[in-house]
Design a protein around this motif. Structure first.
Motif, short mmCIF file in Angstrom:
data_model
loop_
_atom_site.label_atom_id
_atom_site.label_comp_id
_atom_site.label_asym_id
_atom_site.label_seq_id
_atom_site.Cartn_x
_atom_site.Cartn_y
_atom_site.Cartn_z
N ALA A 189 -37.81 -35.99 30.37
CA ALA A 189 -37.77 -34.68 31.02
C ALA A 189 -36.37 -34.44 31.55
CB ALA A 189 -38.79 -34.62 32.15
N ALA A 195 -41.67 -34.24 27.98
CA ALA A 195 -42.91 -34.84 28.46
C ALA A 195 -44.01 -33.81 28.74
CB ALA A 195 -42.63 -35.66 29.72
N SER A 196 -43.69 -32.75 29.47
CA SER A 196 -44.74 -31.80 29.86
C SER A 196 -45.25 -31.02 28.65
CB SER A 196 -44.22 -30.84 30.94
OG SER A 196 -43.05 -30.19 30.51
N GLU A 197 -44.39 -30.72 27.69
CA GLU A 197 -44.86 -30.03 26.48
C GLU A 197 -45.70 -30.96 25.63
OE1 GLU A 197 -43.03 -26.93 23.33
OE2 GLU A 197 -42.00 -28.86 23.37
N MET A 249 -47.63 -33.20 26.58
CA MET A 249 -48.95 -33.36 27.19
C MET A 249 -49.91 -32.23 26.86
SD MET A 249 -49.24 -36.20 28.88
CE MET A 249 -50.44 -35.94 30.18
N SER A 286 -36.43 -43.10 33.08
CA SER A 286 -36.36 -42.36 34.33
C SER A 286 -35.54 -43.19 35.31
CB SER A 286 -37.76 -42.12 34.91
OG SER A 286 -37.69 -41.58 36.22
N THR A 343 -40.40 -39.52 38.10
CA THR A 343 -40.47 -38.20 37.47
C THR A 343 -41.91 -37.91 37.05
OG1 THR A 343 -38.24 -38.57 36.63
CG2 THR A 343 -39.47 -36.69 35.73
N GLU A 344 -42.54 -36.92 37.65
CA GLU A 344 -43.97 -36.71 37.51
C GLU A 344 -44.39 -36.51 36.06
OE1 GLU A 344 -45.48 -33.68 40.06
OE2 GLU A 344 -44.70 -34.61 41.90
N GLU A 345 -43.66 -35.67 35.33
CA GLU A 345 -44.04 -35.37 33.95
C GLU A 345 -43.97 -36.62 33.07
OE1 GLU A 345 -41.61 -33.86 35.83
OE2 GLU A 345 -41.08 -31.96 34.87
N THR A 346 -42.92 -37.42 33.30
CA THR A 346 -42.72 -38.62 32.49
C THR A 346 -43.78 -39.67 32.80
OG1 THR A 346 -40.34 -38.18 32.45
CG2 THR A 346 -41.06 -40.39 31.83
N ALA A 393 -46.78 -39.11 33.95
CA ALA A 393 -48.06 -38.63 33.41
C ALA A 393 -48.14 -38.87 31.90
CB ALA A 393 -48.22 -37.14 33.71
N ALA A 394 -47.04 -38.62 31.20
CA ALA A 394 -47.02 -38.82 29.75
C ALA A 394 -47.17 -40.30 29.41
CB ALA A 394 -45.74 -38.26 29.16
#
Length: 337
Positions: free
Chosen positions: A44, A71-73, A75, A92, A97-100, A102-103
């Motif tokens: 991200a 990452a967010s895309e 997901m 990271s 990093t939240e998106e990373t 989560a992925a």
């Protein structure tokens, strides 16, 4: 040099970074022996930009199927090439990093092999993956991550019977920290001059291609926009003549990042055009740097590290000249969004 500790740089990037070679080879060999279908490079912001050079390197040097994804895309897109047989690599600096994160959790839950490069130990990302390289310091983290990614990517290629030069290449990776340091020293005055001349410049076009496209994208977004609040646009050299060229006038700041891979002629074409118009052209060319111990064959790959390191010197002087700390933010990690 302003805000640059040579001894610390060599300690973190050379002495400590290179110690991970054995661990990296062990990780890649284990995964290769089990078998995998493709590689996903996921990040991200600056860390997805960091992955783009390695996507380019694999696409242009290997038959390994590779996807660099935000990452967010990733997901939400239901990627049809992702499966339990995928290898997913994340990075990271903070490990938060939240998106990373989560992925990474998502990929691991689906059964894919997950690898992370993280600066800070005992952080969410370090705990969310199967394999983790933790460097232990945010200082010079991108320089270290780039070097570690060379080892990962080219080991996968070697195990795929595509890169017999692996041993020589890895030997030359060990020369890279000193080559970076020499390049930084030789560029430092130019970096300072750029910052002095452009402290009040309100808009920059950054143009790059090939394995330097990630650096182009990252520097415009993460440094000029996020860290200095300067309007900037990253433009791929192959697309420059499809719209952006109409905005170039005699005082437009155009920054060309020239590497040494197959796409160099694309940047040459932009250079020929903008030279006729703007008086504010800056060219940062990795060919200008002597990389002792690095063979001509591998210079094009290591251009990624050299380019990023010298760009980082501009950041330090922009911070000073603009009296704008690089860690100052209005919104990022300050407010909910």
């Amino acid at each position: 040099m302003l805000k640059f500790d040579e001894e610390l740089f060599l300690k973190l990037v050379e002495k400590e970074g290179l110690t991970f070679r054995g661990k990296i080879e062990s990780i890649v060999d284990e995964i290769s022996n089990k078998g995998y279908s493709n590689i996903f490079l996921i990040g991200a912001g600056g860390t997805i930009a960091m992955m783009y050079p390695y996507e380019y390197i694999l696409k242009s040097n290997s038959t390994i199927n590779v996807h660099a994804e935000i990452a967010s895309e990733f997901m939400v897109m239901n990627h049809q090439h992702f499966s339990k047989d995928s290898v997913c690599i994340f990075s990271s600096v903070s490990g938060t990093t939240e998106e990373t994160v989560a992925a990474a959790k998502f990929c691991k839950e689906k059964g894919a092999a997950t690898i992370a490069l993280v600066a800070e130990p005992n952080t969410p990302l370090t705990q969310a993956v199967d394999y983790c390289i933790t460097t232990g310091s945010e200082k010079h983290s991108f320089d270290t991550f780039f070097m570690l990614l060379y080892m990962f990517i080219f080991r996968f290629m070697y195990n795929n019977d595509e890169f017999p030069q692996y041993e020589q290449f890895t030997k030359e990776v060990s020369f890279l920290p000193q080559a970076i340091l020499n390049a930084v020293k030789s560029f430092d005055q130019k970096a300072e001059e750029f910052a002095i001349n452009h402290k009040d410049t309100e808009y920059h076009m950054m143009v790059g291609s090939g394995n330097l496209w990630g650096n182009t994208y990252s520097y415009a977004m993460c440094i000029l926009e996020e860290m200095q609040w300067i309007h900037a646009k990253s433009i791929h050299a192959a697309e420059f003549f499809h719209g952006t060229l109409e905005l170039v006038v005699e005082d437009t700041s155009v920054i060309l990042l020239k590497g040494e891979d197959e796409t160099r002629p694309l940047v040459d074409r932009v250079e020929r055009f903008v030279k006729k118009i703007t008086k504010n052209l800056t060219i940062i060319d990795t060919k200008d740097f002597e990389l002792e111990g690095i063979s001509e064959e591998f210079r094009k790959h290591f251009a990624v590290s050299i380019n990023w390191a010298v760009l980082s010197r501009i950041s330090v002087y922009l911070e000073r000249e603009r009296n704008h700390p690089l860690d100052l933010r209005r919104y990022y990690r300050k407010v909910e969004y």
